[in-house]
Design a protein around this motif. Structure first.
Motif, PDB file in Angstrom:
ATOM      1  N   LEU A 148       0.830  -1.214   0.000  1.00  4.53           N
ATOM      2  CA  LEU A 148       0.000   0.000   0.000  1.00  4.53           C
ATOM      3  C   LEU A 148       0.858   1.256   0.000  1.00  4.53           C
ATOM      4  O   LEU A 148       0.535   2.254  -0.663  1.00  4.53           O
ATOM      5  N   GLN A 149       1.977   1.206   0.729  1.00  7.32           N
ATOM      6  CA  GLN A 149       2.879   2.367   0.750  1.00  7.32           C
ATOM      7  C   GLN A 149       3.495   2.598  -0.625  1.00  7.32           C
ATOM      8  O   GLN A 149       3.610   3.736  -1.086  1.00  7.32           O
ATOM      9  N   MET A 150       3.867   1.516  -1.317  1.00  7.44           N
ATOM     10  CA  MET A 150       4.457   1.655  -2.649  1.00  7.44           C
ATOM     11  C   MET A 150       3.417   2.175  -3.644  1.00  7.44           C
ATOM     12  O   MET A 150       3.745   2.966  -4.544  1.00  7.44           O
ATOM     13  N   ILE A 151       2.163   1.744  -3.510  1.00  6.73           N
ATOM     14  CA  ILE A 151       1.104   2.267  -4.377  1.00  6.73           C
ATOM     15  C   ILE A 151       0.917   3.767  -4.136  1.00  6.73           C
ATOM     16  O   ILE A 151       0.758   4.545  -5.083  1.00  6.73           O
ATOM     17  N   ALA A 152       0.966   4.167  -2.857  1.00  8.12           N
ATOM     18  CA  ALA A 152       0.830   5.589  -2.529  1.00  8.12           C
ATOM     19  C   ALA A 152       1.945   6.403  -3.162  1.00  8.12           C
ATOM     20  O   ALA A 152       1.712   7.479  -3.739  1.00  8.12           O
ATOM     21  N   VAL A 153       3.193   5.903  -3.084  1.00 14.95           N
ATOM     22  CA  VAL A 153       4.325   6.606  -3.684  1.00 14.95           C
ATOM     23  C   VAL A 153       4.179   6.649  -5.198  1.00 14.95           C
ATOM     24  O   VAL A 153       4.457   7.675  -5.846  1.00 14.95           O
ATOM     25  N   GLY A 154       3.719   5.539  -5.796  1.00 12.46           N
ATOM     26  CA  GLY A 154       3.542   5.496  -7.244  1.00 12.46           C
ATOM     27  C   GLY A 154       2.515   6.494  -7.725  1.00 12.46           C
ATOM     28  O   GLY A 154       2.709   7.163  -8.750  1.00 12.46           O
ATOM     29  N   GLU A 155       1.411   6.619  -6.991  1.00  7.99           N
ATOM     30  CA  GLU A 155       0.393   7.604  -7.371  1.00  7.99           C
ATOM     31  C   GLU A 155       0.914   9.028  -7.235  1.00  7.99           C
ATOM     32  O   GLU A 155       0.637   9.898  -8.062  1.00  7.99           O
ATOM     33  N   GLU A 156       1.683   9.258  -6.178  1.00  8.68           N
ATOM     34  CA  GLU A 156       2.174  10.622  -5.926  1.00  8.68           C
ATOM     35  C   GLU A 156       3.216  11.045  -6.941  1.00  8.68           C
ATOM     36  O   GLU A 156       3.257  12.191  -7.370  1.00  8.68           O
ATOM     37  N   THR A 157       4.066  10.107  -7.360  1.00  9.71           N
ATOM     38  CA  THR A 157       5.155  10.432  -8.276  1.00  9.71           C
ATOM     39  C   THR A 157       4.785  10.217  -9.736  1.00  9.71           C
ATOM     40  O   THR A 157       5.526  10.643 -10.622  1.00  9.71           O
ATOM     41  N   GLY A 158       3.693   9.529 -10.000  1.00  9.14           N
ATOM     42  CA  GLY A 158       3.324   9.224 -11.375  1.00  9.14           C
ATOM     43  C   GLY A 158       4.079   8.061 -11.963  1.00  9.14           C
ATOM     44  O   GLY A 158       3.962   7.789 -13.164  1.00  9.14           O
ATOM     45  N   ASP A 159       4.856   7.365 -11.153  1.00  9.65           N
ATOM     46  CA  ASP A 159       5.637   6.215 -11.620  1.00  9.65           C
ATOM     47  C   ASP A 159       4.954   4.922 -11.177  1.00  9.65           C
ATOM     48  O   ASP A 159       5.577   4.041 -10.597  1.00  9.65           O
ATOM     49  N   MET A 160       3.660   4.813 -11.464  1.00  4.55           N
ATOM     50  CA  MET A 160       2.909   3.645 -11.002  1.00  4.55           C
ATOM     51  C   MET A 160       3.408   2.361 -11.644  1.00  4.55           C
ATOM     52  O   MET A 160       3.470   1.317 -10.995  1.00  4.55           O
ATOM     53  N   ASP A 161       3.777   2.412 -12.937  1.00  3.09           N
ATOM     54  CA  ASP A 161       4.246   1.187 -13.587  1.00  3.09           C
ATOM     55  C   ASP A 161       5.536   0.687 -12.956  1.00  3.09           C
ATOM     56  O   ASP A 161       5.700  -0.508 -12.694  1.00  3.09           O
ATOM     57  N   GLY A 162       6.470   1.597 -12.650  1.00  2.00           N
ATOM     58  CA  GLY A 162       7.721   1.186 -12.024  1.00  2.00           C
ATOM     59  C   GLY A 162       7.511   0.616 -10.638  1.00  2.00           C
ATOM     60  O   GLY A 162       8.114  -0.407 -10.275  1.00  2.00           O
ATOM     61  N   LEU A 163       6.624   1.234  -9.851  1.00 11.03           N
ATOM     62  CA  LEU A 163       6.354   0.731  -8.504  1.00 11.03           C
ATOM     63  C   LEU A 163       5.622  -0.609  -8.547  1.00 11.03           C
ATOM     64  O   LEU A 163       5.858  -1.483  -7.707  1.00 11.03           O
ATOM     65  N   MET A 164       4.729  -0.784  -9.518  1.00 14.93           N
ATOM     66  CA  MET A 164       4.035  -2.075  -9.643  1.00 14.93           C
ATOM     67  C   MET A 164       4.999  -3.174 -10.055  1.00 14.93           C
ATOM     68  O   MET A 164       4.873  -4.320  -9.613  1.00 14.93           O
ATOM     69  N   PHE A 165       5.988  -2.837 -10.886  1.00 16.15           N
ATOM     70  CA  PHE A 165       7.034  -3.820 -11.202  1.00 16.15           C
ATOM     71  C   PHE A 165       7.810  -4.195  -9.935  1.00 16.15           C
ATOM     72  O   PHE A 165       8.188  -5.359  -9.749  1.00 16.15           O
ATOM     73  N   GLU A 166       8.069  -3.213  -9.068  1.00 13.93           N
ATOM     74  CA  GLU A 166       8.769  -3.496  -7.818  1.00 13.93           C
ATOM     75  C   GLU A 166       7.930  -4.419  -6.921  1.00 13.93           C
ATOM     76  O   GLU A 166       8.460  -5.340  -6.288  1.00 13.93           O
ATOM     77  N   ILE A 167       6.626  -4.155  -6.861  1.00  9.71           N
ATOM     78  CA  ILE A 167       5.742  -5.019  -6.075  1.00  9.71           C
ATOM     79  C   ILE A 167       5.754  -6.438  -6.638  1.00  9.71           C
ATOM     80  O   ILE A 167       5.836  -7.425  -5.892  1.00  9.71           O
ATOM     81  N   ALA A 168       5.670  -6.547  -7.971  1.00  9.93           N
ATOM     82  CA  ALA A 168       5.697  -7.871  -8.600  1.00  9.93           C
ATOM     83  C   ALA A 168       7.001  -8.596  -8.291  1.00  9.93           C
ATOM     84  O   ALA A 168       7.004  -9.788  -7.963  1.00  9.93           O
ATOM     85  N   ALA A 169       8.124  -7.867  -8.373  1.00 10.55           N
ATOM     86  CA  ALA A 169       9.422  -8.480  -8.080  1.00 10.55           C
ATOM     87  C   ALA A 169       9.502  -8.931  -6.616  1.00 10.55           C
ATOM     88  O   ALA A 169      10.065 -10.000  -6.319  1.00 10.55           O
ATOM     89  N   MET A 170       8.939  -8.141  -5.714  1.00  6.32           N
ATOM     90  CA  MET A 170       8.956  -8.509  -4.300  1.00  6.32           C
ATOM     91  C   MET A 170       8.185  -9.800  -4.065  1.00  6.32           C
ATOM     92  O   MET A 170       8.666 -10.721  -3.398  1.00  6.32           O
TER      93      MET A 170
END
Length: 412
Positions: free
Chosen positions: A341-363
């Protein structure tokens, strides 16, 4: 509704032939005109139809046709990326793949794609004619690639996605091979002991005319029940399996089973993390390809292959459609941990949702990989304890009467 064969000329004046489904020749002509083809000849398709066609198709599939595997689709995606990246026109690329493939069924499917493209359809529309080969997510990604002009990049991303899913399945199968073998061996041993071994000992004990221990009486009673009613037990087992399969094919049954799977001991957390990893990677690919978020959530819901998770993704889609943020809808589902949820929040705030979702997938992929590697070590103690209890029950039940009779003979 019938099948009609047609001949026509496209916008370049080239001759186009094929078959279409329609109510009559007028409906076929309308379809052709809408796709930019001027019909020359339309006639009913004179192929074999009815029960004879069904029988011939079944026999052909059984003895001659090779199924289209995920490896075929992976190679197709990788080769399409290479050819399109090199600037090869899509029709020429498909023609080359059709000639080089070793699977006749896949070659026939590519031929149908070429004919559909010749008739004016887009590649994604042509792929929809083969739902058993191309998933809704695959087709949607190709459609977005066509709209954005990034079809080559779309194919390499699809290849990576398919490769990840294949590797995950193979790891799970490898980890489950030994436990499955042990469980099957134990089941066979129980059947053999109850049908053949215990009845032989029961005849020996009956000749002693002595009172048997309770455990021995239980084993003999259960063995007699299996000997007399083994056909009924087999029928009940088959009925239970068929009933379970029927139940999980109903909407409510599939939803309840998919929700329960996520809570299974040991295996549940692997299924859950693997599902979340697939969701995150699919979302990342849809964001990266420029797919609208609502369309992305729609197609990702079809990819997760879990009705419970699909309902949560649809809940997210409905929330986003109402104007809520992705973070708020993700919190409402109750399936994501605080780190995600924290990574999704950062992705929405920075506009880098695809990069953060890749990080979640990798985790999640790393966690799934660890869980799969340690799966055998987690299951082995349970199997050893179960096997030990089984051997103890059988040993005590079979040898306690002999022990009691031996002590009685010594006291005489």
């Amino acid at each position: 509704m019938g099948v009609f064969a047609y001949k026509g000329r496209n916008g370049r004046g080239d001759l186009v032939e094929g078959t279409l489904d329609g109510d009559d020749s007028s409906a076929i002509a309308d379809q052709l005109m809408h796709t930019g083809i001027t019909p020359i000849e339309i006639r009913p398709f004179r192929g074999v139809t009815g029960a004879t066609a069904s029988k011939q198709d079944w026999l052909k599939k059984l003895f001659t046709e090779k199924p289209i595997t995920q490896m075929d689709l992976m190679l197709f995606s990788r080769q399409m990326y290479t050819l399109l990246k090199a600037g090869v026109p899509i029709l020429r690329a498909l023609a080359g793949l059709q000639e080089s493939t070793q699977n006749p069924t896949f070659a026939a499917m590519i031929q149908d794609l070429r004919e559909s493209l010749d008739s004016g359809r887009e590649l994604s529309a042509a792929m929809r004619r083969h739902p058993k080969v191309f998933s809704p997510f695959y087709i949607s990604m190709v459609q977005v690639g066509e709209m954005t002009g990034m079809l080559d990049e779309t194919f390499i991303r699809l290849y990576d996605h398919l490769e990840f899913e294949r590797e995950t399945r193979e790891r799970v199968k490898a980890a489950m091979r030994y436990p499955t073998f042990v469980v099957v061996a134990m089941a066979i041993a129980i059947v053999v002991i109850n049908l053949f071994v215990i009845p032989a000992f029961a005849k020996v004990y009956a000749g002693f005319h002595a009172e048997l221990p309770m455990l021995t009486r239980f084993l003999i009673g259960f063995s007699n029940f299996m000997v007399q009613y083994w056909m009924l037990m087999l029928a009940m087992l088959v009925g239970a399996v068929l009933g379970f399969r029927y139940y999980i094919n109903t909407p409510d049954g599939r939803y309840n089973w998919d929700r329960y799977k996520l809570k299974l001991p040991i295996a549940g957390k692997i299924i859950f993390k693997s599902t979340l990893s697939r969701f995150a990677r699919s979302m990342a690919l849809s964001f990266k390809s420029g797919m609208p978020i609502l369309q992305g959530l729609n197609v990702v819901g079809m990819v997760v292959d879990n009705e419970f998770m699909r309902s949560r993704i649809e809940q997210m889609r409905d929330g986003v459609e109402r104007g809520e943020s992705i973070l708020r809808t993700a919190v409402a589902t109750g399936v994501f941990n605080p780190v995600v949820l924290q990574m999704i929040a950062v992705g929405e705030e920075t506009g880098d949702m695809d990069g953060l979702m890749f990080e979640i997938a990798a985790m999640y992929e790393r966690e799934v990989d660890y869980e799969v590697k340690t799966l055998s070590s987690q299951i082995e103690p349970i199997l050893i304890v179960a096997l030990g209890i089984l051997v103890l029950i059988l040993a005590l039940g079979v040898f306690l009467p002999m022990w009691d009779l031996g002590k009685a003979a010594l006291h005489r």
